[in-house]
Design a protein around this motif. Structure first.
Motif, PDB file in Angstrom:
ATOM      1  N   PHE A 100       0.821  -1.222   0.000  1.00 39.51           N
ATOM      2  CA  PHE A 100       0.000   0.000   0.000  1.00 39.51           C
ATOM      3  C   PHE A 100       0.858   1.276   0.000  1.00 39.51           C
ATOM      4  CE2 PHE A 100      -3.391  -2.928   1.247  1.00 39.51           C
ATOM      5  CZ  PHE A 100      -4.369  -2.532   0.343  1.00 39.51           C
ATOM      6  N   ALA A 101       2.069   1.178  -0.531  1.00 39.40           N
ATOM      7  CA  ALA A 101       2.978   2.340  -0.670  1.00 39.40           C
ATOM      8  C   ALA A 101       3.486   2.853   0.671  1.00 39.40           C
ATOM      9  CB  ALA A 101       2.340   3.470  -1.481  1.00 39.40           C
ATOM     10  N   MET A 102       3.430   1.984   1.703  1.00 38.93           N
ATOM     11  CA  MET A 102       3.898   2.397   3.028  1.00 38.93           C
ATOM     12  C   MET A 102       5.269   1.799   3.289  1.00 38.93           C
ATOM     13  SD  MET A 102       0.384   1.830   5.061  1.00 38.93           S
ATOM     14  CE  MET A 102      -1.134   2.552   4.465  1.00 38.93           C
ATOM     15  N   GLY A 103       6.293   2.616   3.098  1.00 40.56           N
ATOM     16  CA  GLY A 103       7.636   2.126   3.358  1.00 40.56           C
ATOM     17  C   GLY A 103       8.653   2.865   2.523  1.00 40.56           C
ATOM     18  N   SER A 104       9.928   2.567   2.772  1.00 42.34           N
ATOM     19  CA  SER A 104      11.016   3.272   2.113  1.00 42.34           C
ATOM     20  C   SER A 104      12.033   2.310   1.525  1.00 42.34           C
ATOM     21  CB  SER A 104      11.719   4.183   3.120  1.00 42.34           C
ATOM     22  OG  SER A 104      10.783   5.030   3.740  1.00 42.34           O
ATOM     23  N   SER A 105      11.689   1.022   1.456  1.00 38.44           N
ATOM     24  CA  SER A 105      12.683   0.052   0.990  1.00 38.44           C
ATOM     25  C   SER A 105      12.096  -0.983   0.048  1.00 38.44           C
ATOM     26  CB  SER A 105      13.284  -0.681   2.193  1.00 38.44           C
ATOM     27  OG  SER A 105      12.286  -1.507   2.766  1.00 38.44           O
ATOM     28  N   GLY A 126      11.991   2.823  -1.779  1.00 37.05           N
ATOM     29  CA  GLY A 126      10.555   2.613  -1.741  1.00 37.05           C
ATOM     30  C   GLY A 126       9.793   3.896  -1.549  1.00 37.05           C
ATOM     31  N   SER A 127       8.518   3.863  -1.782  1.00 30.33           N
ATOM     32  CA  SER A 127       7.834   2.608  -2.023  1.00 30.33           C
ATOM     33  C   SER A 127       7.826   2.152  -3.484  1.00 30.33           C
ATOM     34  CB  SER A 127       6.394   2.710  -1.526  1.00 30.33           C
ATOM     35  OG  SER A 127       5.671   3.664  -2.272  1.00 30.33           O
ATOM     36  N   SER A 128       8.084   3.053  -4.442  1.00 31.50           N
ATOM     37  CA  SER A 128       8.037   2.610  -5.849  1.00 31.50           C
ATOM     38  C   SER A 128       9.335   1.899  -6.241  1.00 31.50           C
ATOM     39  CB  SER A 128       7.794   3.810  -6.784  1.00 31.50           C
ATOM     40  OG  SER A 128       6.816   4.676  -6.281  1.00 31.50           O
ATOM     41  N   SER A 146       4.051   6.327  -7.556  1.00 32.45           N
ATOM     42  CA  SER A 146       3.271   7.314  -6.804  1.00 32.45           C
ATOM     43  C   SER A 146       4.156   7.827  -5.678  1.00 32.45           C
ATOM     44  CB  SER A 146       1.996   6.689  -6.244  1.00 32.45           C
ATOM     45  OG  SER A 146       2.326   5.685  -5.311  1.00 32.45           O
ATOM     46  N   ASP A 147       3.937   9.094  -5.321  1.00 29.23           N
ATOM     47  CA  ASP A 147       4.786   9.750  -4.315  1.00 29.23           C
ATOM     48  C   ASP A 147       3.877  10.419  -3.301  1.00 29.23           C
ATOM     49  OD1 ASP A 147       6.507  11.706  -3.016  1.00 29.23           O
ATOM     50  OD2 ASP A 147       7.959  11.381  -4.637  1.00 29.23           O
ATOM     51  N   THR A 148       3.834   9.849  -2.100  1.00 28.29           N
ATOM     52  CA  THR A 148       3.010  10.380  -1.011  1.00 28.29           C
ATOM     53  C   THR A 148       3.899  11.135  -0.034  1.00 28.29           C
ATOM     54  OG1 THR A 148       1.567   8.474  -1.277  1.00 28.29           O
ATOM     55  CG2 THR A 148       1.346   9.705   0.795  1.00 28.29           C
ATOM     56  N   GLY A 149       5.135  10.622   0.111  1.00 28.28           N
ATOM     57  CA  GLY A 149       6.097  11.257   1.004  1.00 28.28           C
ATOM     58  C   GLY A 149       7.518  11.056   0.488  1.00 28.28           C
ATOM     59  N   GLY A 150       7.640  10.707  -0.787  1.00 29.17           N
ATOM     60  CA  GLY A 150       8.979  10.518  -1.356  1.00 29.17           C
ATOM     61  C   GLY A 150       9.111   9.292  -2.231  1.00 29.17           C
ATOM     62  N   SER A 151       8.039   8.568  -2.408  1.00 28.77           N
ATOM     63  CA  SER A 151       8.129   7.235  -3.026  1.00 28.77           C
ATOM     64  C   SER A 151       8.505   7.198  -4.497  1.00 28.77           C
ATOM     65  CB  SER A 151       6.821   6.477  -2.829  1.00 28.77           C
ATOM     66  OG  SER A 151       6.782   6.003  -1.514  1.00 28.77           O
ATOM     67  N   ILE A 152       8.533   8.340  -5.180  1.00 26.64           N
ATOM     68  CA  ILE A 152       9.101   8.376  -6.529  1.00 26.64           C
ATOM     69  C   ILE A 152      10.555   8.828  -6.430  1.00 26.64           C
ATOM     70  CG2 ILE A 152       9.091   9.656  -8.714  1.00 26.64           C
ATOM     71  CD1 ILE A 152       6.012   9.713  -8.517  1.00 26.64           C
ATOM     72  N   ALA A 178      -5.653   4.542  -3.121  1.00 23.22           N
ATOM     73  CA  ALA A 178      -5.265   5.609  -2.202  1.00 23.22           C
ATOM     74  C   ALA A 178      -4.484   5.107  -0.995  1.00 23.22           C
ATOM     75  CB  ALA A 178      -6.510   6.346  -1.732  1.00 23.22           C
ATOM     76  N   TYR A 179      -3.447   5.872  -0.644  1.00 21.28           N
ATOM     77  CA  TYR A 179      -2.764   5.705   0.647  1.00 21.28           C
ATOM     78  C   TYR A 179      -3.174   6.910   1.493  1.00 21.28           C
ATOM     79  CZ  TYR A 179       1.432   6.453   3.645  1.00 21.28           C
ATOM     80  OH  TYR A 179       2.306   6.747   4.660  1.00 21.28           O
ATOM     81  N   ALA A 180      -2.685   8.106   1.151  1.00 19.91           N
ATOM     82  CA  ALA A 180      -3.059   9.318   1.886  1.00 19.91           C
ATOM     83  C   ALA A 180      -3.458  10.350   0.830  1.00 19.91           C
ATOM     84  CB  ALA A 180      -1.897   9.806   2.727  1.00 19.91           C
ATOM     85  N   VAL A 280       4.312  15.956  11.164  1.00 15.94           N
ATOM     86  CA  VAL A 280       3.096  16.360  10.432  1.00 15.94           C
ATOM     87  C   VAL A 280       2.739  15.288   9.406  1.00 15.94           C
ATOM     88  CG1 VAL A 280       2.202  17.996   8.711  1.00 15.94           C
ATOM     89  CG2 VAL A 280       3.341  18.845  10.756  1.00 15.94           C
ATOM     90  N   TYR A 281       3.750  14.862   8.650  1.00 19.88           N
ATOM     91  CA  TYR A 281       3.491  13.859   7.616  1.00 19.88           C
ATOM     92  C   TYR A 281       2.982  12.554   8.216  1.00 19.88           C
ATOM     93  CZ  TYR A 281       4.250  10.230   4.170  1.00 19.88           C
ATOM     94  OH  TYR A 281       4.065   9.148   3.344  1.00 19.88           O
ATOM     95  N   TYR A 282       3.675  12.042   9.213  1.00 20.20           N
ATOM     96  CA  TYR A 282       3.288  10.718   9.722  1.00 20.20           C
ATOM     97  C   TYR A 282       1.954  10.737  10.468  1.00 20.20           C
ATOM     98  CZ  TYR A 282       6.931   8.028   7.650  1.00 20.20           C
ATOM     99  OH  TYR A 282       7.700   7.376   6.711  1.00 20.20           O
ATOM    100  N   ILE A 283       1.590  11.865  11.060  1.00 18.12           N
ATOM    101  CA  ILE A 283       0.266  11.945  11.689  1.00 18.12           C
ATOM    102  C   ILE A 283      -0.825  12.016  10.611  1.00 18.12           C
ATOM    103  CG2 ILE A 283      -1.266  13.463  13.038  1.00 18.12           C
ATOM    104  CD1 ILE A 283       1.249  14.069  14.796  1.00 18.12           C
ATOM    105  N   THR A 396      14.388   8.754   7.723  1.00 16.09           N
ATOM    106  CA  THR A 396      15.125   8.899   6.460  1.00 16.09           C
ATOM    107  C   THR A 396      14.276   9.606   5.388  1.00 16.09           C
ATOM    108  OG1 THR A 396      14.460   6.736   5.597  1.00 16.09           O
ATOM    109  CG2 THR A 396      16.470   6.797   6.902  1.00 16.09           C
ATOM    110  N   ASP A 397      12.981   9.803   5.671  1.00 17.30           N
ATOM    111  CA  ASP A 397      12.106  10.532   4.731  1.00 17.30           C
ATOM    112  C   ASP A 397      12.158  12.046   4.950  1.00 17.30           C
ATOM    113  OD1 ASP A 397      11.142   8.137   3.643  1.00 17.30           O
ATOM    114  OD2 ASP A 397       9.509   8.003   5.097  1.00 17.30           O
ATOM    115  N   ILE A 398      13.041  12.487   5.814  1.00 16.05           N
ATOM    116  CA  ILE A 398      13.078  13.888   6.245  1.00 16.05           C
ATOM    117  C   ILE A 398      13.144  14.902   5.088  1.00 16.05           C
ATOM    118  CG2 ILE A 398      15.595  13.689   6.699  1.00 16.05           C
ATOM    119  CD1 ILE A 398      13.350  15.831   8.818  1.00 16.05           C
TER     120      ILE A 398
HETATM  121  N1  GLN Z   1       8.413   6.434   2.901  1.00 15.95           N
HETATM  122  C1  GLN Z   1       7.227   7.197   3.066  1.00 15.95           C
HETATM  123  C2  GLN Z   1       6.202   6.399   3.835  1.00 15.95           C
HETATM  124  O1  GLN Z   1       6.527   5.333   4.229  1.00 15.95           O
HETATM  125  C3  GLN Z   1       6.685   7.630   1.740  1.00 15.95           C
HETATM  126  C4  GLN Z   1       5.870   6.627   1.044  1.00 15.95           C
HETATM  127  C5  GLN Z   1       5.241   7.125  -0.215  1.00 15.95           C
HETATM  128  O2  GLN Z   1       5.587   8.178  -0.739  1.00 15.95           O
HETATM  129  N2  GLN Z   1       4.268   6.362  -0.684  1.00 15.95           N
HETATM  130  O3  GLN Z   1       5.108   6.794   4.061  1.00 15.95           O
END
Ligand code: GLN
Length: 446
Positions: A100-105, A126-128, A146-152, A178-180, A280-283, A396-398
């Motif tokens: 579900f695009a949740m992760g960085s690896s 990750g996630s892509s 897709s890039d929700t917090g950096g995934s591209i 959808a993730y977020a 902010v992002y993780y909440i 590491t998503d900083i």
């Molecule tokens: N690594 C971030 C997270 O785990 C970004 C993921 C993303 O962009 N889908 O949420």
């Protein structure tokens, strides 16, 4: 050639989770016929490409690399895939991703992670991760992630590629699982900036099926790639450099010198509110995810537990068995921050701070045309690094999450290698809908 390469190399890098060789061959032959008949075609016609497995493809299994969606065959196409099909793209298959695009690896994938083509003992990111692994390993010319917090941008950086996260609303999210939702954007991972511009130009269209999408109403990004960047102002916010590894910093300082030699002007400033980005992002992302993932109940899509006595037990067991650990963690976190007693303390506060960050970027773009920053504080992680400590991984998503909070576009491009030969990336961040500017700046560096 690409299908042969996939046959040979995909077992090594695990980029594709669902190759679609037969369909690809059919699509390629159809393009051949059109070429023979002299039909004028898009620059993307016949180009072999891939889609992250959270982009809906009618009749082609789409799993988000989660056990809960195994066996799910969408009955409609994502708008981006509709557009690319009209342009005669050749889909080689669906690629690996964090669940579900949740992760960085990419390692939270139920299929196991995709590996880094530069060094198979490291992750593709990750996630892509699957898209980056495929493009970096020459198993596709380009892919959409897709890039929700950096995934591209993060996997592009880890694999020495170009990754564009478009402005929120530039590309339709219709059919993106959808993730977020207030952060998600679809964008390309490519080998060159020119390729990224061509794909961006193709997919950045108004779509009535996504009420947040207006498309790119300005000039195509591919037309201004060769413009001079003399006199352009590049902003450096020192907070982006806090805690980044020395070799990453050195590579970016060298890139700054290259830009100076091209006539750009460097301006330095502070953006103290950047320190709020991660919380902010993780909440907010977890809050939105807990709501978005409520639909996986065993009734409508994919997996259903085989053993249950009533409906509640069916839903509970389906979700317990179907979701992986990281997804469950985020559903719990998100439900917690939205719960009656904690809403004001977490969710509302994070929403307010989101406004503060939006304002900080607006102020910054009074002083410069683009902001240059590292994409990730380090290079690709060794395998299993992210399994050890969730919070350390989140940290590491900083450098990537701030633009998603503010809805801005950013492109990650390669800017060197570490001592072990792993690529280093940097990102150029622009104001809303300034993709032509950031891609022009990126192309001039290449
Ligand atoms: N690594 C971030 C997270 O785990 C970004 C993921 C993303 O962009 N889908 O949420």
């Amino acid at each position: 050639n690409y299908l042969d390469a996939m046959e040979r190399d995909n077992k090594k890098i695990n980029a594709y989770v669902n190759p679609t060789a037969e369909l690809a061959m059919e699509a390629a032959k159809a393009v051949d016929k059109k070429i023979a008949s002299g039909e004028e075609l898009s620059p993307l016609a016949g180009i072999p490409m891939t889609l992250k497995d959270n982009i809906s493809t009618k009749g082609i299994e789409t799993t988000c690399c989660s056990n809960i969606l195994k066996g799910y065959y969408p009955i409609y196409n994502a708008t981006v895939w509709e557009i690319l099909q009209q342009q005669n793209a050749v889909l080689l298959g669906k690629t690996n991703m964090d669940e579900f695009a949740m992760g960085s690896s990419c390692e939270t994938s139920c299929f196991g992670g995709a590996l880094n083509p530069h060094d198979l003992s490291h992750v593709a990111g990750g996630s892509s991760g699957g898209v980056a692994s495929a493009v970096g390993g020459n198993l596709a010319v380009y892919g959409l992630g897709s890039d929700t917090g950096g995934s591209i941008r993060q996997p592009a950086s880890f694999c020495g590629l170009v990754g564009l996260k478009p402005t929120y609303g530039a590309v339709s999210r219709y059919g993106l699982i959808a993730y977020a939702s207030s952060f998600d954007q679809i964008g390309p991972i490519t080998a060159t900036v020119e390729d990224a511009a061509l794909v961006y130009d193709a997919i950045s269209r108004y779509d009535e099926k996504d009420s947040t999408c207006r498309g790119n109403t300005g000039k195509p990004a591919s037309e201004s790639l060769n413009n001079s960047i003399k006199g352009k102002k590049i902003g450096i916010a020192k907070e982006y450099f806090d805690g980044i590894r020395d070799d990453v910093n050195d590579a970016i300082q060298n890139a700054i010198k290259v830009y100076e030699s091209l006539g750009a002007q460097i301006v330095y400033f502070d953006m103290p509110s950047l320190k709020y980005s991660l919380p902010v992002y993780y909440i907010l992302a977890c809050a939105e995810a807990s709501s978005n993932l409520g639909r996986y109940d065993g009734i409508r899509y994919g997996y259903r537990t085989p053993h249950y006595s009533d409906r509640n037990e069916m839903i509970c067991k389906t979700r317990s068995e179907g979701f992986g650990k990281e997804v469950k963690r985020r559903i719990l976190l998100g439900t917690y921050v939205l719960s009656a007693g904690y809403y004001d303390a977490y969710y509302k506060k994070a929403q307010n701070l989101r406004g503060t960050l939006v304002k900080a970027f607006q102020d910054a773009f009074q002083k410069c045309d683009v902001i240059l920053a590292p994409t990730v504080p380090m290079t690709a992680f060794p395998l299993n690094f992210t399994a050890q400590d969730a919070v350390e991984t989140y940290q590491t998503d900083i450098c990537t999450v701030p633009v998603n909070i503010a809805g801005l576009p950013a492109v990650s491009i390669p800017c060197g290698f570490d001592g072990t030969g792993l690529p280093i990336g940097m990102q150029l961040i622009g104001n809303s809908f300034s993709e032509p500017t950031i891609l022009n700046m990126a192309h001039q560096y290449e």
